[in-house]
Design an enzyme around this catalytic site. Structure first.
Site, PDB file in Angstrom:
ATOM      1  N   GLN A 151     111.972  43.305  -4.544  1.00 45.55           N
ATOM      2  CA  GLN A 151     112.485  44.130  -5.278  1.00 45.55           C
ATOM      3  C   GLN A 151     113.633  43.796  -6.255  1.00 45.55           C
ATOM      4  O   GLN A 151     113.841  44.140  -7.438  1.00 45.55           O
ATOM      5  CB  GLN A 151     113.137  45.428  -4.642  1.00 45.55           C
ATOM      6  CG  GLN A 151     111.963  45.931  -3.525  1.00 45.55           C
ATOM      7  CD  GLN A 151     112.630  46.855  -2.740  1.00 45.55           C
ATOM      8  OE1 GLN A 151     113.871  46.938  -2.420  1.00 45.55           O
ATOM      9  NE2 GLN A 151     111.635  47.522  -1.854  1.00 45.55           N
ATOM     10  N   GLU A 170     121.388  50.462  -1.219  1.00 44.38           N
ATOM     11  CA  GLU A 170     120.736  51.786  -0.855  1.00 44.38           C
ATOM     12  C   GLU A 170     121.860  52.765  -0.222  1.00 44.38           C
ATOM     13  O   GLU A 170     122.556  52.454   0.628  1.00 44.38           O
ATOM     14  CB  GLU A 170     119.747  51.537   0.357  1.00 44.38           C
ATOM     15  CG  GLU A 170     118.401  51.116  -0.324  1.00 44.38           C
ATOM     16  CD  GLU A 170     117.424  51.084   0.950  1.00 44.38           C
ATOM     17  OE1 GLU A 170     117.702  51.000   2.304  1.00 44.38           O
ATOM     18  OE2 GLU A 170     116.189  50.768   0.846  1.00 44.38           O
TER      19      GLU A 170
END
Length: 581
Positions: free
Chosen positions: A192, A478
């Site tokens: 990612q 996150e």
């Protein structure tokens, strides 16, 4: 760190199976120490090229078998190769460091393979944390090595003759390469995000959300948002990580690299890196069972610390008060502060180097797990900054852990080079009221520079920055998964907390290559008004930002920065902003 599918992939049953498998593995043989070599404790293996290859291979295999699935286990290992050639397969499991003991990476050749695969929890590498390789020359027999990892990993001072694959075909979430020469092509696969600093690559194939290069030759040019490459041609200021080596006379040394400014390429390709050798005799060698009192006594005597692989409980902070002190961990040596103390407390002095450590929060909350400089620090360290390298912090996961802040930087000019500050989203002792943590990184010092800033799941602002002229090269985040409801997770009038917050009074700040994701599985109706919060002024600049709502829209990030960009939600998962203001 997970992806939409991985939120369910690392299940309790899988973790239990992993723990059972790890516990059943045959332990590796006891470490042997050759005559004249230092005693580096029971978990450091030193290999010589004259050793029988089958013996070396069987030892490597036994270490990997024990560590393959031991995500929250207590085993810690360092595998060190003296200069020479080795025809072995080196497969790294959890809490394993593999390093060459040469002055140059080419001094130690691995002619089979040096790799990490997605075999801990089935295909995919989302939880391939806490491992690293450095100062080695792999020449993979197939022409390609695989380095399929995620956070809290490092690939440093590697001279790879061949290609490098960064995934195994399953999900993977990010990592760090520095000071490395890769002659072939790097394929990022499913990663990612990724950062590569002060390196040379033969080519780069692939991208997903956030791929950053700093001081890296032959890397793709900036093309964010499509493809999402961000390239900063020169590294403004950095010191490479100190490393252990054996000189030609057989003496053990720790090489401490000098600060590099306005640099690119590796520190070693053209000539030996600038820096200083420190004899190992100037170090106190800590072995498992050592107390904080023992380590502080050595520090007070002017000794450096070499902390060998193990888990160390600290009843008092390690007080680093002398300039130029080196604290070097091997094999992800782990510090656990007990009774709510700080694990590492650094005075406002020049040139402290801390490297290769995992700090695990204790059951009683610490105000800070790592503190660099006391409150109010204001001495200039421009010419000799302190630096942190591969220093990782964990709150929960291996058991209940609590901390208000993971790393607090009050001193000026500090360099942080690869860190993962993780409030655990899985494992033991995990829950909104169990592993409590406000902030991952809190910076009040001026002229602080960070390369590879991974910060996840804290309960307020993940990063809070009030110092002037701060710089961040790559940020991966996150937001917390588990706020019970919107009311429990608001910053004043704002819904939610930002991932990266620059204080209103800051006049100058700059950051490149930033990503923040929400996966609010506890209540998908929760909204974060913005991922990045900063004063809107010409001296505060952001480049290449994105947000993503994982799991098909588990929560919403309304704006990328302040009121610009977005949303990321169930309808539009990915949002990007090229520059701000």
């Amino acid at each position: 760190m997970t992806t939409p599918a991985a939120a369910a992939s690392t299940t309790t049953a899988e973790r239990a199976a992993s723990a059972t498998t790890a516990a059943a593995a045959t332990p590796p043989p006891p470490a042997q120490h050759a005559a004249g070599d230092p005693d580096l404790g029971p978990n450091v293996y030193v290999f010589d090229s004259s050793m029988d290859t089958d013996t070396v291979q069987s030892t490597l295999d036994a270490i990997f078998a024990q560590q393959k699935q031991a995500e929250f286990g207590t085993g810690r290992y360092a595998v060190l190769f003296k200069p020479g050639g080795y025809d072995v397969d080196v497969n790294l499991g959890y809490y394993t460091q593999v390093a060459g003991l040469g002055a140059q990476p080419a001094d130690v050749t691995i002619s089979n393979t040096l790799h990490v695969d997605g075999d801990a929890h089935g295909k995919g590498t989302l939880t391939n944390f806490w491992r690293g390789a450095e100062n080695i020359h792999p020449v993979p027999r197939s022409g390609t090595d695989r380095w399929a990892v995620s956070q809290a990993t490092f690939y440093r001072r590697i001279y790879l003759t061949g290609n490098l694959q960064l995934d195994d075909g399953g999900y993977s979430s990010g990592g760090f390469i520095a000071d490395s020469l890769i002659t072939g092509q790097v394929s990022s696969g499913t990663q990612q995000q990724w950062i590569t600093r002060n390196s040379v690559v033969g080519g780069w194939l692939g991208f997903n959300w956030n791929i950053v290069f700093v001081g890296t030759d032959n890397a793709p040019a900036t093309s964010f948002p499509s493809p999402p490459f961000t390239n900063v041609a020169r590294t403004p200021v950095v010191r490479e990580k100190p490393f252990l080596h054996v000189d030609k006379a057989g003496a053990w040394q720790v090489f401490v690299p000098a600060v590099r400014r306005d640099s690119h390429n590796t520190s070693w390709e053209a000539q030996r890196a600038a820096g200083t050798d420190v004899p190992l005799g100037d170090f106190h060698i800590a072995q498992p069972g050592a107390s904080a009192a023992e380590l502080n006594s050595a520090l007070a005597q002017g000794k450096h610390l070499l902390i060998t692989p193990g888990v160390y409980h600290l009843a008092q902070p390690l007080k680093i008060t002398e300039p130029d002190t080196v604290v070097l961990g091997l094999g992800l040596a782990t510090l656990i502060p007990d009774g709510g103390v700080t694990a590492l407390d650094v005075a406002d002095v020049d040139g402290v180097k801390i490297a290769g450590l995992l700090v695990d929060a204790g059951a009683q909350s610490s105000d800070a797990l790592v503190r660099v400089g006391p409150d109010g620090s204001r001495h200039s360290h421009t010419h000799n900054p302190s630096s942190l390298h591969d220093v990782f912090v964990r709150v929960g996961g291996a058991g209940v852990g609590k901390a208000k802040n993971s790393i607090v930087v009050n001193s000026d000019d500090v360099i942080i080079d690869n860190t993962w500050l993780w409030r655990a989203d899985h494992g033991s002792g995990v829950g909104w009221t169990k592993n409590t943590s406000d902030t991952g990184l809190l910076v009040s010092g001026d002229d602080v520079t960070v390369y590879g800033l991974f910060v996840e799941h804290h309960q307020k602002a993940q990063v809070s920055w009030s110092g002037e002229r701060g710089r961040t090269y790559f940020f991966q985040n996150e937001m917390p998964y588990d706020p019970p409801n919107q009311a429990a997770w608001n910053e004043g009038a704002h819904r939610g907390w930002p991932a990266y917050e620059v204080a209103d009074g800051v006049r100058e700040h700059e950051a490149w290559g930033l990503g923040s994701y929400c996966n609010l599985t506890s209540d998908p109706t929760i909204v974060a008004d913005r991922a990045f919060a900063a004063p809107r002024r010409s001296g505060v600049r952001f480049h290449s930002m994105l947000t993503f709502s994982l799991g098909g829209g588990q929560g919403t990030i309304a704006h990328v920065i302040n009121t610009t960009g977005g949303p990321s939600d169930a309808e539009v998962g990915l949002a990007k902003v090229t520059s701000y203001p």
